[in-house]
Enzyme design. Structure first.
Site, PDB file in Angstrom:
ATOM      1  NE  ARG A  65      -3.800   0.109   0.652  1.00 25.39           N
ATOM      2  CZ  ARG A  65      -4.659  -0.272  -0.301  1.00 25.39           C
ATOM      3  NH1 ARG A  65      -4.782   0.441  -1.414  1.00 25.39           N
ATOM      4  NH2 ARG A  65      -5.390  -1.357  -0.133  1.00 25.39           N
ATOM      5  NE  ARG A  90      -2.573  -4.605  -6.960  1.00 20.83           N
ATOM      6  CZ  ARG A  90      -3.389  -3.919  -6.213  1.00 20.83           C
ATOM      7  NH1 ARG A  90      -3.020  -2.780  -5.668  1.00 20.83           N
ATOM      8  NH2 ARG A  90      -4.613  -4.355  -5.974  1.00 20.83           N
ATOM      9  CG  HIS A 157      -2.688   2.774  -8.241  1.00 21.12           C
ATOM     10  ND1 HIS A 157      -2.752   3.531  -7.080  1.00 21.12           N
ATOM     11  CD2 HIS A 157      -3.916   2.223  -8.386  1.00 21.12           C
ATOM     12  CE1 HIS A 157      -3.953   3.419  -6.556  1.00 21.12           C
ATOM     13  NE2 HIS A 157      -4.691   2.631  -7.345  1.00 21.12           N
ATOM     14  CG  ASP A 200     -12.103   5.772  -7.218  1.00 21.29           C
ATOM     15  OD1 ASP A 200     -11.279   5.916  -8.135  1.00 21.29           O
ATOM     16  OD2 ASP A 200     -12.382   4.662  -6.708  1.00 21.29           O
ATOM     17  CD  GLU A 257      -4.537   5.527  -9.559  1.00 23.22           C
ATOM     18  OE1 GLU A 257      -4.888   4.620 -10.336  1.00 23.22           O
ATOM     19  OE2 GLU A 257      -5.141   5.805  -8.500  1.00 23.22           O
TER      20      GLU A 257
END
Ligand code: TA6
Length: 279
Positions: A65, A90, A157, A200, A257
């Site tokens: 994270r 990832r 990201h 978002d 991102e």
């Protein structure tokens, strides 16, 4: 273990291989788990550009994270609900396959262990080119090594560290965005662009530069090869639900991102470069 003049590798207490670059112009840390950049500090101002959760899980059991997660070959959720969000690069071990040193920067090339897995039909080669100098340049290269075209989604990201999310202004974004918090409704980019709640958004634009403005400094973020810029901050409630993030740390991060969210078609023998440059 020294890999080159400015690059060393060591194994963390949790058994994960970590790479440190200490170039005269900047330093960088990355985890080979995820090919995941954790920290970037240019020596010009010694300011950390990236946010890394103080509760990030660093033992290889889940994606890290913070920093720069590499999302590939899909973005966000897959239509098959059992597949992992943001793809499967990832969460695998990468390798350093090349290092070049010069006065301007240190250049690393990384490759993941595998690129074929459920949820993606294509045959592809992937490498991540990281240039560490006055700027940090990260390029995700996808080559179609098969005989059929495939459609790719991907993202760098990046979690940027900010002093106070309420004092942030984003410059350079305009036009429409898809609001993931409003059933994907299209909205107009606000001006001035500040963040005062959970956010978002998929900005459908090929904007080359976004500037993350804070009262005491600015962070330019360059992008190419993208069809979208995604802006994400979980806000308090979502942060409370994220297990590897302390409740209040949403105040100190913002994801900007460089992304392909709509899909681009890569023909056999062709390559695509998705690049983010952070200053
Ligand atoms: O890029 C924004 C986003 O897709 C959000 O919807 C949010 O869920 C975030 O990424 C983090 O995803 P993750 O799978 O890392 O928890």
């Amino acid at each position: 273990m020294k890999l080159s003049t400015h690059v060393t590798q060591h194994i963390s207490a949790q058994g994960m291989p970590l790479i440190t670059v200490a170039h005269p112009a900047a330093s960088l840390r990355l985890s080979l788990f995820g090919g995941h950049i954790l920290s970037y500090v240019p020596n010009t101002d010694k300011r950390e550009r990236l946010w890394l959760s103080s509760e990030a899980v660093m033992d290889g059991s889940k994606a890290i994270r913070g920093g720069i997660p590499v999302c590939w070959p899909w973005f966000a959720a897959h239509s098959q609900p059992d597949l992992p969000a943001h793809g499967y690069l990832r969460t695998q071990l990468w390798q350093v396959i090349q290092i070049d040193e010069n006065v301007k920067n240190t250049r690393l090339v990384l490759q993941p262990e595998f690129t074929a897995a459920p949820g993606f039909e294509g045959q592809a080669g992937v490498s991540l080119i990281i240039e560490v100098g006055d700027a940090l340049s990260v390029t995700l290269v996808t080559e179609n090594t098969g005989e059929q075209s495939f459609t790719l989604c991907a993202a760098l990201h990046t979690y940027f560290r900010v002093n106070d999310i309420e004092q942030v202004e984003l410059m350079g974004l305009e036009g429409e965005y898809i609001d993931k918090l409003q059933q994907n409704r299209r909205q107009n980019t606000p001006s001035p662009y500040t963040i005062d709640a959970e956010t978002d958004r998929i900005h459908l634009c090929q904007t080359g530069e976004v500037v993350l403005k804070e009262p005491s400094h600015q962070t330019p973020v360059g992008s190419s090869g993208h069809d979208s810029i995604v802006v994400w901050n979980p806000g308090l409630e979502k942060a409370q639900a994220i297990t590897d993030m302390p409740d209040n740390e949403y105040q100190h991060m913002l994801c900007i991102e460089t992304a392909i969210t709509q899909g681009i078609v890569i023909a056999p023998g062709h390559s695509h470069h998705l690049t983010q440059v952070i200053k």
